[in-house]
Design a protein around this motif. Structure first.
Motif, PDB file in Angstrom:
ATOM      1  N   ASN A  49       0.836  -1.216   0.000  1.00 23.40           N
ATOM      2  CA  ASN A  49       0.000   0.000   0.000  1.00 23.40           C
ATOM      3  C   ASN A  49       0.860   1.251   0.000  1.00 23.40           C
ATOM      4  O   ASN A  49       0.358   2.340   0.243  1.00 23.40           O
ATOM      5  N   PHE A  50       2.170   1.084  -0.252  1.00 29.67           N
ATOM      6  CA  PHE A  50       3.074   2.228  -0.094  1.00 29.67           C
ATOM      7  C   PHE A  50       2.695   3.365  -1.042  1.00 29.67           C
ATOM      8  O   PHE A  50       2.483   3.166  -2.232  1.00 29.67           O
ATOM      9  N   ASP A  51       2.589   4.524  -0.479  1.00 31.41           N
ATOM     10  CA  ASP A  51       2.308   5.711  -1.279  1.00 31.41           C
ATOM     11  C   ASP A  51       3.287   6.777  -0.795  1.00 31.41           C
ATOM     12  O   ASP A  51       3.212   7.220   0.356  1.00 31.41           O
ATOM     13  N   CYS A 106      13.136  12.602  -7.675  1.00 32.00           N
ATOM     14  CA  CYS A 106      14.160  13.577  -7.262  1.00 32.00           C
ATOM     15  C   CYS A 106      14.091  13.914  -5.770  1.00 32.00           C
ATOM     16  O   CYS A 106      15.030  14.475  -5.216  1.00 32.00           O
ATOM     17  N   GLY A 107      12.966  13.602  -5.118  1.00 34.85           N
ATOM     18  CA  GLY A 107      12.835  13.831  -3.683  1.00 34.85           C
ATOM     19  C   GLY A 107      13.034  15.280  -3.295  1.00 34.85           C
ATOM     20  O   GLY A 107      12.528  16.207  -3.943  1.00 34.85           O
ATOM     21  N   SER A 108      13.835  15.490  -2.260  1.00 37.70           N
ATOM     22  CA  SER A 108      14.033  16.843  -1.733  1.00 37.70           C
ATOM     23  C   SER A 108      15.101  17.607  -2.504  1.00 37.70           C
ATOM     24  O   SER A 108      15.493  18.694  -2.105  1.00 37.70           O
ATOM     25  N   CYS A 157       4.677  13.862 -10.235  1.00 39.87           N
ATOM     26  CA  CYS A 157       4.037  12.825 -11.037  1.00 39.87           C
ATOM     27  C   CYS A 157       4.410  11.462 -10.479  1.00 39.87           C
ATOM     28  O   CYS A 157       5.368  11.336  -9.712  1.00 39.87           O
ATOM     29  N   ASP A 158       3.626  10.483 -10.856  1.00 43.56           N
ATOM     30  CA  ASP A 158       3.831   9.114 -10.402  1.00 43.56           C
ATOM     31  C   ASP A 158       4.654   8.393 -11.459  1.00 43.56           C
ATOM     32  O   ASP A 158       4.260   8.335 -12.633  1.00 43.56           O
ATOM     33  N   LEU A 159       5.792   7.832 -11.049  1.00 36.33           N
ATOM     34  CA  LEU A 159       6.645   7.126 -12.018  1.00 36.33           C
ATOM     35  C   LEU A 159       5.954   5.880 -12.565  1.00 36.33           C
ATOM     36  O   LEU A 159       6.392   5.319 -13.567  1.00 36.33           O
TER      37      LEU A 159
HETATM   38  C1  LIG Z   1      14.947   7.603  -1.179  1.00 34.28           C
HETATM   39  S1  LIG Z   1      14.176   8.978  -1.941  1.00 34.28           S
HETATM   40  C2  LIG Z   1      15.425   9.494  -3.121  1.00 34.28           C
HETATM   41  C3  LIG Z   1      15.287  10.959  -3.455  1.00 34.28           C
HETATM   42  C4  LIG Z   1      16.438  11.544  -4.276  1.00 34.28           C
HETATM   43  N1  LIG Z   1      16.581  10.906  -5.559  1.00 34.28           N
HETATM   44  C5  LIG Z   1      17.733  11.477  -3.508  1.00 34.28           C
HETATM   45  O1  LIG Z   1      18.668  10.835  -3.992  1.00 34.28           O
HETATM   46  O2  LIG Z   1      17.805  12.049  -2.430  1.00 34.28           O
HETATM   47  C6  LIG Z   1      12.987   8.166  -2.976  1.00 34.28           C
HETATM   48  C7  LIG Z   1      12.035   9.125  -3.661  1.00 34.28           C
HETATM   49  O3  LIG Z   1      11.230   8.373  -4.577  1.00 34.28           O
HETATM   50  C8  LIG Z   1       9.943   8.966  -4.568  1.00 34.28           C
HETATM   51  N2  LIG Z   1       8.971   7.999  -5.080  1.00 34.28           N
HETATM   52  C9  LIG Z   1       8.625   6.806  -4.562  1.00 34.28           C
HETATM   53  N3  LIG Z   1       7.683   6.225  -5.323  1.00 34.28           N
HETATM   54  C10 LIG Z   1       7.431   7.078  -6.350  1.00 34.28           C
HETATM   55  C11 LIG Z   1       6.557   7.039  -7.468  1.00 34.28           C
HETATM   56  N4  LIG Z   1       5.740   6.027  -7.686  1.00 34.28           N
HETATM   57  N5  LIG Z   1       6.567   8.085  -8.318  1.00 34.28           N
HETATM   58  C12 LIG Z   1       7.398   9.147  -8.109  1.00 34.28           C
HETATM   59  N6  LIG Z   1       8.250   9.232  -7.071  1.00 34.28           N
HETATM   60  C13 LIG Z   1       8.261   8.206  -6.200  1.00 34.28           C
HETATM   61  C14 LIG Z   1       9.716   9.330  -3.107  1.00 34.28           C
HETATM   62  O4  LIG Z   1       8.716  10.309  -2.958  1.00 34.28           O
HETATM   63  C15 LIG Z   1      11.087   9.818  -2.693  1.00 34.28           C
HETATM   64  O5  LIG Z   1      11.214  11.197  -2.848  1.00 34.28           O
END
Ligand SMILES: C[S@@+](CC[C@H](N)C(=O)[O-])C[C@H]1O[C@@H](n2cnc3c(N)ncnc32)[C@H](O)[C@@H]1O
Length: 243
Positions: A49-51, A106-108, A157-159
């Motif tokens: 269920n991870f979101d 890209c996260g933060s 967006c959702d990958l």
């Molecule tokens: C571990 S963090 C890495 C962030 C960044 N790339 C870094 O190196 O610091 C993983 C990232 O993947 C994103 N993520 C996870 N599932 C995703 C999805 N289905 N679509 C888009 N982003 C997703 C999360 O929100 C999170 O920001």
């Protein structure tokens, strides 16, 4: 409580208290093994269920950025090198060719910031991520202040859905610690469908003659995740090189 394959984290007296609590008539679990099985089942449910958007609240996003800066920057630098981007001093015959990159998950902004630093004058990078909190992290202020073209441009967006870009716009794509989330099925779609949404649409958004893509991910949790990724990507026409 036992950690998988490791010594108990609780000392003997605490374990005894746990055993005692489990032995009461109202306890749902009789043994440590039963309790551990339940915990594993809860974890599995949470994974499927991870979101990312729900998971990263502002506290988690800040903690992530604070604790992972060094490791993520190193991984991002390596990913860019694998995309055939020179990350050291510019070579003498540096041609000022302008390139556009996409940073998946890209996260933060830790991984995007590296791209903005290494070739600030000639590499523009757009970040995409599902988490609002990650995308509004204060770290992006630093990314936005970089002189690199499009610095700080990012979108949600959702990958696991087709990427929202016109065909043929990117010269390269990299991803750091994100695409493994696709190797888990969701309530409505299988892991294959989720991975394929990315691997198909990534082909579309890259230009002819694009650089190699580098997707760094942790595909060790499920024993078949790596093979699944390979199979889906190959079906979608990618030539893979695992490192
Ligand atoms: C571990 S963090 C890495 C962030 C960044 N790339 C870094 O190196 O610091 C993983 C990232 O993947 C994103 N993520 C996870 N599932 C995703 C999805 N289905 N679509 C888009 N982003 C997703 C999360 O929100 C999170 O920001």
């Amino acid at each position: 409580m036992l950690r998988r394959g490791k010594q108990p984290r609780f000392g003997g007296s605490r374990l005894a208290m746990l055993e005692e609590a489990m032995a009461t008539p109202s306890s749902h679990y009789r043994t440590q093994a039963e309790l551990r099985q339940q915990i594993e089942a809860w974890k599995e449910t949470d994974r499927s269920n991870f979101d990312a958007d729900r998971y990263y609240d502002s506290w988690r996003a800040a903690g992530y950025t604070e604790h992972n800066r060094g490791s993520q920057e190193t991984l991002a630098r390596r990913a860019l090198q694998l995309c055939s981007i020179h990350t050291g001093e510019p070579p003498v015959d540096h041609t000022k060719e302008c390139l556009l990159a996409v940073d998946l998950g890209c996260g933060s902004g830790l991984s995007t910031a590296v791209a903005c630093r290494v070739r600030a004058d000639t590499l523009g990078t757009i970040g995409v991520d599902l988490s609002w909190e990650m995308l509004r992290s204060p770290e992006w202020e630093e990314v936005s202040s970089s002189p690199s073209p499009l610095s700080g441009e990012r979108l949600r967006c959702d990958l696991a859905q087709p990427l929202p870009f016109r065909a043929g716009v990117f010269d390269l794509c990299y991803s750091v610690s994100a695409v493994h989330y696709l190797a888990q099925g969701s309530a409505t779609r299988t892991a294959e469908q989720r991975i394929s949404a990315l691997t198909k649409s990534l082909r579309d958004v890259l230009c002819a003659g694009s650089r190699p893509c580098a997707l760094q991910a942790y595909l060790t949790r499920d024993s078949n995740a790596l093979q699944l990724f390979r199979d889906v990507a190959e079906q979608d026409g990618w030539a893979l090189c695992d490192l």
